[in-house]
Write an enzyme that holds these catalytic residues in place. Structure first.
Site, PDB file in Angstrom:
ATOM      1  N   GLY A  87      44.604  77.525 -16.472  1.00 45.85           N
ATOM      2  CA  GLY A  87      44.220  76.148 -16.166  1.00 45.85           C
ATOM      3  C   GLY A  87      42.892  76.086 -15.456  1.00 45.85           C
ATOM      4  CG  ASN A  88      40.408  73.035 -15.679  1.00 49.02           C
ATOM      5  OD1 ASN A  88      40.441  72.006 -15.016  1.00 49.02           O
ATOM      6  ND2 ASN A  88      40.605  73.042 -16.991  1.00 49.02           N
ATOM      7  NE  ARG A  89      38.482  76.415  -8.417  1.00 49.25           N
ATOM      8  CZ  ARG A  89      39.253  77.126  -7.609  1.00 49.25           C
ATOM      9  NH1 ARG A  89      40.189  76.526  -6.904  1.00 49.25           N
ATOM     10  NH2 ARG A  89      39.101  78.426  -7.502  1.00 49.25           N
ATOM     11  CB  SER A  90      40.082  68.961 -13.956  1.00 45.23           C
ATOM     12  OG  SER A  90      40.123  67.568 -14.133  1.00 45.23           O
TER      13      SER A  90
END
Ligand code: PMT
Length: 419
Positions: free
Chosen positions: A204-207
């Protein structure tokens, strides 16, 4: 007001003057002493049907700078030299041009032109960063042939680009700003996609989804019918329909099913890669470190841009990491360069770039700092602000494009307006 400074590119300001007049503007030309050495004032006065002002002291008006500053709807400075940029950034009013720039509340569009070494000098880089931070609009410079046969960055933007940017700035303070979007359909994406590795783990990512939700909320507030394709679980903004997704493939499917919308805004941070296979059961530590093979996900934005219909406005975001503590101004120019490249590569109308390495910018924060570029070379710098304020600037730029669409497609029998 058209301000002309003393550089060889002053000859191109003649064409800018003519095009502004042709576009229906009432142009008050102001020339610096240096400018009059390159081009005669009579050229501008003949084109503008208005006398050319060159001095604080020789005019019929007792206070020409306040007269000009108060009456201008927009001040365009073309070419803007390193001297003018430095004086304006420092707040020095040593002649009619600089005094007027300080005496106005009108938007200002600077069109820099100078030799590459001057444009890249740290003093000029810092001055430009200061002016942009204060909300001054900038178009160019481009790269190409310069005075003396040299080639490089620092060439005045082309007259048509300058006039398009002037129209964009004026419209952003008028037609685009807060414009109603009643009857417009929009799809916005938000959040970070999750690409499963096994039933419990994902890439995933930090958005957080905050920026995309703010854009959806602003579009809906202006009357658009908005579908938010969300990989996040924030509170749904009033009037917005949400389609929940998790993976890039699901987001692709949800956006593609609605790709006929008038406006598509891809604010989501979509995974670029996903595991080629998802383990059916939890990967066990006792089996050792797994090898995870990755494959690319579909590029949703490039896909909708490639299948676009006339009149659609397609907006991409770009999360970049260009900031450096030593050269924050140079970082902004680098961000603009990358944004223009991405705009062209993805084939979109507007590209909103944020330097997510800078404090308070991008992922998770309640604030953001962006620049918005379009294919005509116009650029809007939004200084550090709340994500709601950034959303307003993005939606203003969209409204402006939609307004252009209504005029440019009015004779096309296939457009929605004519059906
Ligand atoms: O969600 P927040 O915490 O509020 O943070 C906001 C944000 C930083 C996520 C947002 O401002 C932002 O920059 N969103 C885009 C992030 C991103 O994926 O940038 P990119 O440069 O990797 O992608 C460029 C564009 O292509 C984006 O519009 C992206 O949505 C799109 N894309 C990317 C990959 C892919 N497979 N398909 C796409 O459509």
């Amino acid at each position: 007001m058209l301000g002309v400074c003393g550089g060889i590119a002053a000859y191109k300001a003649v064409e800018v003057c003519r095009r502004l007049v042709d576009a229906g503007a009432f142009v008050s030309p102001v020339m610096t002493r240096g400018a009059t050495r390159f081009v005669g004032p009579a050229t501008f006065s003949a084109l503008a049907s208005e006398r050319v002002r060159t001095s604080l002291w020789e005019e019929a008006e007792p206070i020409p700078h306040t007269f000009l500053g108060r009456n201008a709807d927009l001040i365009v400075v073309a070419p803007a030299t390193a001297r003018l940029i430095g004086a304006y950034a420092a707040g020095i009013s040593s002649d009619l041009m600089t005094a007027t720039l300080l005496a106005t509340r009108a938007p200002v569009l600077l069109c820099p032109a100078m030799h590459t070494e001057m444009w890249e000098h740290p003093a000029v880089v810092d001055n430009m960063a200061t002016l942009r931070r204060r909300g001054v609009h900038v178009v160019g410079p481009g790269t190409g042939r310069l005075a003396g046969g040299d080639t490089g960055a620092g060439r005045l933007a082309e007259p048509e680009e300058i006039v398009a940017a002037a129209a964009a700035v004026l419209a952003a303070g008028g037609a685009g700003a807060g414009a109603s979007l009643e009857g417009v359909t929009a799809v916005v994406t938000a959040g970070g996609t999750r690409e499963p590795l096994d039933p419990v783990r994902f890439l995933g990512n930090r958005s957080s989804g905050k920026q995309g939700y703010a854009v959806a909320a602003e579009l809906a507030r202006r009357g658009a019918t908005v579908t938010l394709v969300s990989a996040s679980a924030l509170a749904v903004p009033p009037g917005v329909k949400v389609v929940e997704v998790e993976t890039a493939a699901q987001m692709d499917q949800a956006v593609s099913a609605r790709s006929g919308a008038d406006v598509i805004v891809m604010a989501a941070a979509v995974a670029d890669f996903r595991p080629t296979a998802v383990a059916p059961t939890k990967i066990k530590r006792s089996n050792g470190v797994p090898e995870v093979a990755l494959e690319p996900t579909p590029d949703i934005l490039a896909g909708v841009a490639a299948r676009r219909r006339p009149g659609q406005v397609i907006v991409g975001f770009a999360a970049e990491t260009v900031s450096s503590a030593e050269h924050p101004g140079a970082g902004r120019e680098e961000l603009a360069r990358v944004a223009r490249d991405k705009l062209a590569a993805k084939g979109v109308d507007l590209l909103v770039a944020n330097d997510v390495a800078a404090p308070g910018v991008g992922f998770t924060y309640d604030t953001n700092e962006v620049l918005i570029v379009d294919a005509a070379g116009a650029r809007v710098d939004v200084p550090l602000a709340t994500k709601e304020e950034v959303a307003r600037a993005v939606v203003d730029a969209i409204a402006l494009r939609l307004a252009g669409r209504h005029t440019t497609t009015a004779t096309n029998p296939d457009t929605k307006e004519n059906r």
